[in-house]
Motif scaffolding. Sequence first.
Motif, PDB file in Angstrom:
ATOM      1  N   UNK A 121     -36.932 -21.396  40.530  1.00  0.00           N
ATOM      2  CA  UNK A 121     -37.202 -21.002  39.147  1.00  0.00           C
ATOM      3  C   UNK A 121     -35.995 -21.279  38.253  1.00  0.00           C
ATOM      4  N   UNK A 122     -34.810 -20.976  38.747  1.00  0.00           N
ATOM      5  CA  UNK A 122     -33.592 -21.202  37.970  1.00  0.00           C
ATOM      6  C   UNK A 122     -33.335 -22.681  37.749  1.00  0.00           C
ATOM      7  N   UNK A 123     -33.554 -23.443  38.801  1.00  0.00           N
ATOM      8  CA  UNK A 123     -33.370 -24.893  38.723  1.00  0.00           C
ATOM      9  C   UNK A 123     -34.299 -25.491  37.669  1.00  0.00           C
ATOM     10  N   UNK A 124     -35.583 -25.105  37.738  1.00  0.00           N
ATOM     11  CA  UNK A 124     -36.555 -25.664  36.797  1.00  0.00           C
ATOM     12  C   UNK A 124     -36.283 -25.177  35.368  1.00  0.00           C
ATOM     13  N   UNK A 125     -35.812 -23.932  35.238  1.00  0.00           N
ATOM     14  CA  UNK A 125     -35.488 -23.427  33.899  1.00  0.00           C
ATOM     15  C   UNK A 125     -34.336 -24.235  33.294  1.00  0.00           C
ATOM     16  N   UNK A 126     -33.329 -24.535  34.124  1.00  0.00           N
ATOM     17  CA  UNK A 126     -32.196 -25.330  33.639  1.00  0.00           C
ATOM     18  C   UNK A 126     -32.650 -26.737  33.259  1.00  0.00           C
ATOM     19  N   UNK A 127     -33.483 -27.342  34.104  1.00  0.00           N
ATOM     20  CA  UNK A 127     -33.966 -28.694  33.806  1.00  0.00           C
ATOM     21  C   UNK A 127     -34.816 -28.672  32.529  1.00  0.00           C
ATOM     22  N   UNK A 128     -35.614 -27.635  32.392  1.00  0.00           N
ATOM     23  CA  UNK A 128     -36.429 -27.514  31.179  1.00  0.00           C
ATOM     24  C   UNK A 128     -35.543 -27.461  29.933  1.00  0.00           C
ATOM     25  N   UNK A 129     -34.531 -26.572  29.974  1.00  0.00           N
ATOM     26  CA  UNK A 129     -33.672 -26.416  28.802  1.00  0.00           C
ATOM     27  C   UNK A 129     -32.835 -27.678  28.559  1.00  0.00           C
ATOM     28  N   UNK A 130     -32.359 -28.283  29.641  1.00  0.00           N
ATOM     29  CA  UNK A 130     -31.464 -29.437  29.492  1.00  0.00           C
ATOM     30  C   UNK A 130     -32.187 -30.695  29.058  1.00  0.00           C
ATOM     31  N   UNK A 131     -33.418 -30.869  29.519  1.00  0.00           N
ATOM     32  CA  UNK A 131     -34.085 -32.151  29.281  1.00  0.00           C
ATOM     33  C   UNK A 131     -35.393 -32.036  28.496  1.00  0.00           C
ATOM     34  N   UNK A 132     -36.256 -31.064  28.838  1.00  0.00           N
ATOM     35  CA  UNK A 132     -37.571 -31.023  28.188  1.00  0.00           C
ATOM     36  C   UNK A 132     -37.475 -30.418  26.784  1.00  0.00           C
ATOM     37  N   UNK A 133     -36.947 -29.211  26.733  1.00  0.00           N
ATOM     38  CA  UNK A 133     -36.734 -28.618  25.399  1.00  0.00           C
ATOM     39  C   UNK A 133     -35.538 -29.333  24.772  1.00  0.00           C
ATOM     40  N   UNK A 134     -34.558 -29.629  25.571  1.00  0.00           N
ATOM     41  CA  UNK A 134     -33.400 -30.389  25.129  1.00  0.00           C
ATOM     42  C   UNK A 134     -32.174 -29.503  24.953  1.00  0.00           C
ATOM     43  N   UNK A 135     -31.051 -29.974  25.522  1.00  0.00           N
ATOM     44  CA  UNK A 135     -29.827 -29.173  25.450  1.00  0.00           C
ATOM     45  C   UNK A 135     -29.444 -28.899  23.998  1.00  0.00           C
ATOM     46  N   UNK A 136     -29.672 -29.880  23.113  1.00  0.00           N
ATOM     47  CA  UNK A 136     -29.250 -29.688  21.732  1.00  0.00           C
ATOM     48  C   UNK A 136     -30.026 -28.564  21.055  1.00  0.00           C
ATOM     49  N   UNK A 137     -31.340 -28.573  21.266  1.00  0.00           N
ATOM     50  CA  UNK A 137     -32.189 -27.501  20.707  1.00  0.00           C
ATOM     51  C   UNK A 137     -31.772 -26.137  21.249  1.00  0.00           C
ATOM     52  N   UNK A 138     -31.565 -26.108  22.574  1.00  0.00           N
ATOM     53  CA  UNK A 138     -31.242 -24.841  23.217  1.00  0.00           C
ATOM     54  C   UNK A 138     -29.932 -24.290  22.670  1.00  0.00           C
TER      55      UNK A 138
END
Length: 448
Positions: free
Chosen positions: A388-405
């Motif tokens: 869950x943590x791994x996927x949350x990080x990947x989501x924030x870093x790439x899908x939602x985007x690190x800049x947005x986050x």
Amino acid sequence: MDNLQRENWTSRLGFILAAAGSAVGLGNIWRFPYVAGTNGGAAFLVLYLIAIVLIGYPVMVTEMTIGRKTQKNPVGAFKSLAPDAPWWLVGALGVFTGFVILSFYSVVGGWSMAYVVKAANGFIAGTDFGEVFVGHISGVGEPLLWHATFMFLTITIIGSGVVKGIQKAVEVLMPILFVLLLILVFRAITLPGAGEGLAFYLTPDFSQITGQTFLEAIGQSFFTLSLGMGAIITYGSYLSDDDNINDNAAYVAGFDTLIAILAGFAIFPAVFALGFSPDAGPGLVFTILPAVFAEMPLGTIFGFLFFLLLTISAITSAISLLEVVVAYVVDEHQWNRKKAAWLAGIIIFIVGIPPLLGYSTLAEVNFLGMDILDTYDWISGNIFLPLGGLLTAVFAGYAWGARETVEEANKVKGAISVGAIYSFLIKYLVPIAIFIVLVTGVWETIAG
Ligand code: PFF
């Protein structure tokens, strides 16, 4: 439910206490001391602190940000940030994980409550406390009754709401927890012979560090901060738009770490002073400590306070686990909160019965050499939470985007603002480190 009706924490402290209450739990008071005790004491502490800063903190900021931004439970949160991709499955995994963790967490919380009563009756020196413990957990009626009592308390708090239930409970319980712990630390370090335990705990023996120690430190940092299953997303969803995130996350992670460190100060000096060994493993709290209290001056009082502390820490974590499930059905299926708390709580109680019976009626049932409770613990702690943590990080870093986050996390200015380092951690270090922990952990268990 309409967002206009969504509750918000009524104070900043209320939120910090709730999130810290979720973080501070059996992981700090029961697990941390024995893991540190079997991994070189101070040397482990150093690695653990590094893991908290580089992995735990960024993931905590990420979860709080997702929660505050969306004002939703984990499933709804991922849905609203990524309506066209199946990221909501990460939220669903979180809800499911909450279910599984709470089912056995409540069994152990029940043991802790039973020990409050045992401690109040006095631990008698010379007793075989290993046998007492096995005697307790291999019963049926008594553990079942405590498991039910523990779930009943958890359900009652969650059914009362975010402010009237969770916030009110943590505002009372967390200060008590802190004071109890300080009293116990004071008792332990003033025992004659406490110095040896302090030396063990404070003098790093780096020769004890192996690859496995790194993995233990990363795994522990994750579980102890309640990360990887949406608990912090859910609590973050009751923050309002003008609440700060980066500082709050630092307070929560800092407080959780402080409590774990203090738990070590309450336990090691006492264990050494009375001639016991710190590397007893998971039984440290239930089998070694009663023997310590039996011989300690005023041991009955301190034993009682210790198990009370353990129980309080477990309850403030359990409510965050149930809240994830309840927030999901309330938000997504428009259930009434009380009904949701009761129904989810009863099902979780039932799911907790097999691990409870794993020491008696179902003692034959094993999975890779683990009993049922250890199996629930292993699958949720070593697979679901890291995943869950791994996927949350990947989501924030790439899908939602690190800049947005980053932009969202920094929206309300405080002392800390996240930026390039956070982006680097969340995009590369966190996923890679967790991936390694996940794969190695699974491999070693299956191969060994
Ligand atoms: N952080 C809790 C502990 O240290 O005992 C365990 C936990 C609670 C894990 C809530 C995950 C969670 F969502």
